[in-house]
Design an enzyme around this catalytic site. Structure first.
Site, short mmCIF file in Angstrom:
data_model
loop_
_atom_site.label_atom_id
_atom_site.label_comp_id
_atom_site.label_asym_id
_atom_site.label_seq_id
_atom_site.Cartn_x
_atom_site.Cartn_y
_atom_site.Cartn_z
CE1 TYR A 42 -4.19 0.80 -0.45
CE2 TYR A 42 -4.34 -1.31 1.06
CZ TYR A 42 -4.91 -0.30 0.02
OH TYR A 42 -6.15 -0.54 -0.41
CD GLU A 90 -4.73 5.00 0.84
OE1 GLU A 90 -4.68 5.59 1.80
OE2 GLU A 90 -5.75 4.24 0.59
CG ASP A 101 -7.43 10.35 -24.42
OD1 ASP A 101 -6.54 9.81 -24.50
OD2 ASP A 101 -8.68 10.02 -24.12
CB THR A 141 -3.63 4.21 -22.42
OG1 THR A 141 -3.20 4.19 -23.80
CG2 THR A 141 -5.16 4.58 -22.23
CE LYS A 155 -5.99 3.15 -25.96
NZ LYS A 155 -6.97 2.28 -25.54
NE ARG A 205 -5.89 -3.58 -20.46
CZ ARG A 205 -5.92 -3.68 -21.78
NH1 ARG A 205 -5.12 -4.25 -22.45
NH2 ARG A 205 -6.64 -2.90 -22.50
C1 LIG Z 1 -8.64 8.03 -26.61
C2 LIG Z 1 -8.92 7.04 -25.65
N1 LIG Z 1 -8.87 7.72 -24.45
C3 LIG Z 1 -8.87 6.69 -23.33
C4 LIG Z 1 -9.36 5.55 -23.31
C5 LIG Z 1 -9.65 4.63 -22.25
O1 LIG Z 1 -8.47 3.93 -21.82
P1 LIG Z 1 -8.85 2.45 -20.95
O2 LIG Z 1 -9.46 1.42 -21.59
O3 LIG Z 1 -7.48 2.18 -20.27
O4 LIG Z 1 -9.69 3.10 -20.01
C6 LIG Z 1 -9.04 4.92 -24.61
C7 LIG Z 1 -9.46 3.40 -24.91
O5 LIG Z 1 -9.62 2.85 -25.92
C8 LIG Z 1 -9.04 5.71 -25.75
O6 LIG Z 1 -9.14 5.28 -27.08
#
Ligand SMILES: Cc1ncc(COP(=O)(O)O)c(C=O)c1O
Length: 402
Positions: A44, A46, A189, A215, A218, A224
């Protein structure tokens, strides 16, 4: 547990025996996978390095600080939070840091390439914030003029760019100017294109965006998970407290250890060569579909879209199921102007990041388009198409040996 072990063996076999064309997937290195199961999973922690709510965090602090430092180095950012459990959590934390509930966000909708967390009514995002959407033009590219008009009309607190199924380069500078002119935050994002950005195969949003989320699993090819980056000390503080104690509890320090390895791998020259090959393979595959007369998008990235209705008279979901019969996986996807439901769709999204990790060549990327075209077009039998898939698979690296 024997039953579970058998299922895991079956899954490994499925991954080894197929052509993985799901654009959001990849195959991690053995070292990333080892770290996912390492001893920090027992701890843990936090809080943040140097400020924990538990004792015994001296090694954990070093792991998390390494992840922060390497993430900043990789993307040229000043601050990183490496704790988000996934991309959706990263977005939830970023919104909470920047906005009040009910604030207006201008984004691209799910039906045109945005993610669920970009305002879908079935996601927390659409329930907690007021989303308005900009659109794609007839050419499938972002309509920047329309975005500027909508920003002036709706005065959003935040403009969001970065998508789940957008195959073209994004003009971050242009969007940042629209955000600035309207007093809005600009958030990116970069979940899908993080690997391309890390290696210079897509321009970086870091100089232009207030906050960047991603993320790590990918095109970045890590475990993950999620990360959040910013250059603003003030926003960095808000992001950390929105993360913990705002939304998450104890960080997954085993996964953060695997993120360290991911960032380290992405900093190596070999990763740049890998992304170069991903972009070349994606172009080759899309190009072959176009030569075959299919309704296919262009591509500047690791993915492209095929309108299966126009190309094969078949919905996206039917195409997805049909190629599974021959060991190919890709996913149904809304295409611009789609009139089908998200569970049906008129097209599919195809990506080359995963197969390229296993060593797919440009010639094989072209052959992959041919196999899909021949099978969805009913030009060859299931046996013939499967044999052609297996001929490629036989040349690819075993996923346990990456
Ligand atoms: C542009 C984008 N943002 C966020 C996410 C979310 O990621 P996660 O599946 O890890 O929550 C994805 C997932 O496909 C995505 O394509």
């Amino acid at each position: 547990m024997e039953l579970l072990n058998q299922i895991i063996l079956d899954e490994t076999k499925r991954q080894n025996n197929g052509l993985e064309l799901i654009a959001s997937e990849n195959f991690t290195s053995a070292e990333v996978r080892r770290l996912c199961g390492s001893s920090p999973t027992n701890k843990y922690a936090e809080g943040f390095p140097g400020h924990r709510y538990y004792g015994g965090c001296e090694n954990i602090d070093k792991i998390e600080q390494l992840a922060i430092d390497l993430a900043c180095q990789l993307f040229g950012a000043q601050f990183a939070n490496v704790q988000p459990h996934c991309g959706s959590a990263a977005n939830m934390i970023a919104y909470a840091a920047l906005l009040n509930l009910g604030d207006t966000i201008l984004s691209l909708g799910l039906d045109e390439g945005g993610h669920l967390t970009h305002g879908s009514s079935v996601s927390f995002s659409g329930k907690q914030y007021h989303f308005v959407h900009y659109h794609l033009g007839a050419d499938g590219r972002i309509d920047y003029e329309g975005m500027a008009k909508m920003a002036a009309e709706t005065k959003p607190r935040l403009i969001l760019a970065g998508f789940s199924s957008y195959p073209y380069e994004i003009d971050f500078k242009h969007i940042s100017e629209i955000a600035k002119a309207n007093g809005a935050y600009f958030m990116v994002d970069m979940a899908h294109i993080a690997g391309l950005i890390a290696t210079g195969y897509h321009p970086s949003p870091i100089p232009y965006a207030d906050v960047v989320t991603s993320t790590t699993h990918k095109t970045l090819r890590g475990p993950r998970g999620g990360i959040i980056l910013t250059n603003s000390p003030e926003l960095a503080k808000k992001i950390n407290s929105a993360c913990f104690p705002g939304i998450q509890g104890g960080p997954l320090e085993n996964i953060i250890a695997a993120k360290v390895q991911c960032f380290y791998e992405a900093l190596q020259p070999s990763f740049k060569q890998y992304i170069k090959a991903v972009v070349a393979n994606t172009k080759a595959c899309a190009d072959e579909f176009a030569k075959l007369g299919c309704a296919v998008s262009g591509t500047d990235t690791h993915l492209f879209m095929v309108n299966t209705k126009k190309s094969f008279g078949m919905t996206g979901v039917d195409a997805q199921h049909k190629v599974e019969e021959i060991g190919i996986t890709f996913n149904k996807n809304m295409v611009p102007g789609d009139t089908e439901k998200p569970s049906v769709t008129s097209g599919v999204r195809i990506g080359m990041a995963a197969t390229t990790t296993r060593g797919l060549t440009e010639a094989q990327a072209r052959e992959t388009a041919w196999i899909i075209y021949d099978y969805l077009g009913n030009h060859v039998s299931r046996e013939v198409a499967s044999a052609r898939v297996q001929k490629i698979v036989a040349t690819l690296k075993d996923i346990d040996k990456l």
